[in-house]
Scaffold this active site. Structure first.
Site, PDB file in Angstrom:
ATOM      1  N   ASP A 151      38.351 -53.479  19.151  1.00 53.85           N
ATOM      2  CA  ASP A 151      38.021 -52.281  18.387  1.00 53.85           C
ATOM      3  C   ASP A 151      37.174 -51.365  19.282  1.00 53.85           C
ATOM      4  OD1 ASP A 151      37.320 -50.564  16.171  1.00 53.85           O
ATOM      5  OD2 ASP A 151      35.441 -51.689  16.031  1.00 53.85           O
ATOM      6  N   PHE A 152      37.004 -50.102  18.875  1.00 53.96           N
ATOM      7  CA  PHE A 152      36.194 -49.182  19.670  1.00 53.96           C
ATOM      8  C   PHE A 152      34.795 -49.009  19.076  1.00 53.96           C
ATOM      9  CE2 PHE A 152      34.719 -44.977  21.070  1.00 53.96           C
ATOM     10  CZ  PHE A 152      34.763 -45.175  22.444  1.00 53.96           C
ATOM     11  N   ASP A 153      34.678 -48.281  17.962  1.00 59.34           N
ATOM     12  CA  ASP A 153      33.361 -48.006  17.388  1.00 59.34           C
ATOM     13  C   ASP A 153      32.709 -49.283  16.872  1.00 59.34           C
ATOM     14  OD1 ASP A 153      33.015 -44.922  17.281  1.00 59.34           O
ATOM     15  OD2 ASP A 153      35.057 -45.263  16.594  1.00 59.34           O
ATOM     16  N   ASP A 179      34.059 -55.285  14.578  1.00 60.07           N
ATOM     17  CA  ASP A 179      32.745 -55.274  13.946  1.00 60.07           C
ATOM     18  C   ASP A 179      32.771 -54.884  12.479  1.00 60.07           C
ATOM     19  OD1 ASP A 179      31.254 -52.120  13.820  1.00 60.07           O
ATOM     20  OD2 ASP A 179      33.305 -52.420  14.469  1.00 60.07           O
TER      21      ASP A 179
END
Length: 292
Positions: A41-43, A227
């Site tokens: 994932d990124f954020d 997250d």
């Protein structure tokens, strides 16, 4: 399917998954990295969560870690709810030596950016997004919940953030039902996250995107790190792959805001900094085992 060895003796500073399935997955990745997929994932995973998503940037050590790791794997993919192009810009992924074959699956897999071509492939925008966008400001005003909320335009989706509200949690809870009804009227669905509710088209999620890409690259082991609640479908995809004989590791970029991921993860690390340390250490271990 090739056989995988028993988990190796752990390195002193290499994080060890807490579950047998996670240890098996990490052992398989280390034994045959050329057949492994690492997806992230990124954020909240590669980048810290910030009040203004436009200010989010990848951890300063994320790109070097990925560039060291990626050449030793079948593939590295970033799987994000953001537009693919935005994730590429905010991540600093374009034109990096070592990331020539990076793939970014944006909008939960509806968009795809390949480093090989430097282009984004995407379908037409769902018409419901324009309908929601036109209604949303007045809708929030009628609910009396506009104060402190912030609407993020995502091209193929619209997101309502409550992190800036006086009571972010209460505002988030109060918006859940009404935004779900608004989305449904326009043929969309809602995706809750960390003080954000996204209104987006149905049919794609991170699990669908991850499973499809794992099949495409012929992954024989998978590590996924996330997250937020939107990462739960990706967790489910890895669990399904494990039931089909493909070892996998579930990593949680730890946060006090989302306990559901930590409860299902094989390995919990300390936010994006912990994810980057894991990636860096994994690259070092693989390099020591098989110098290029």
């Amino acid at each position: 399917m090739r056989s995988h060895p028993h988990p190796p003796t752990p390195d002193n500073d290499m994080p060890v998954p807490a579950t047998p399935a996670g240890r098996e997955g990490l052992a398989a990745l280390r034994a045959h990295p050329e057949h492994a997929l690492v997806a992230l994932d990124f954020d909240g995973t590669l980048a810290e969560i910030v009040p203004d998503p436009e200010q989010a940037r990848a951890h300063p050590d994320a790109v070097p870690a990925l560039a060291a790791l990626a050449p030793r794997l079948a593939s590295v993919a970033v799987v994000t709810g953001r537009p693919a192009g935005v994730a590429v810009r905010h991540g600093g992924f374009a034109g990096v030596a070592g990331l020539e074959h990076l793939v970014v699956l944006g909008h939960y897999g509806a968009e795809r950016w390949d480093a090989v071509t430097g282009t984004v492939q995407a379908p037409d925008v769902h018409p419901g997004v324009a309908g929601v966008r036109a209604e949303l400001s007045g809708f929030l005003d009628e609910l009396g919940l506009w104060r402190g909320t912030w609407v993020e335009e995502k091209g193929r989706a619209v997101a309502v953030h409550t992190r800036r509200a006086d009571d972010p949690h209460a505002t988030f809870d109060a918006l859940g039902g009404p935004l779900a009804e608004l989305a449904a009227r326009h043929g969309l669905i809602t995706e809750p996250g960390r003080y954000v509710i996204e209104l987006r088209p149905p049919g794609m999620d991170k699990g669908v995107a991850l499973a499809s890409y794992a099949r495409e690259v012929g992954a024989e082991s998978v590590l996924y790190a996330g997250d937020d609640l939107g990462d739960l479908p990706a967790y489910a995809a890895v669990e399904k792959l494990r039931s089909d004989g493909v070892p996998g590791v579930l990593v949680c970029s730890g946060s006090a805001e989302v306990a559901e991921l930590a409860e299902r993860a094989d390995l919990v690390v300390d936010g994006p900094a912990g994810v980057v340390r894991l990636l860096s250490r994994l690259a070092e271990v693989l390099a020591a085992a098989r110098p290029q």
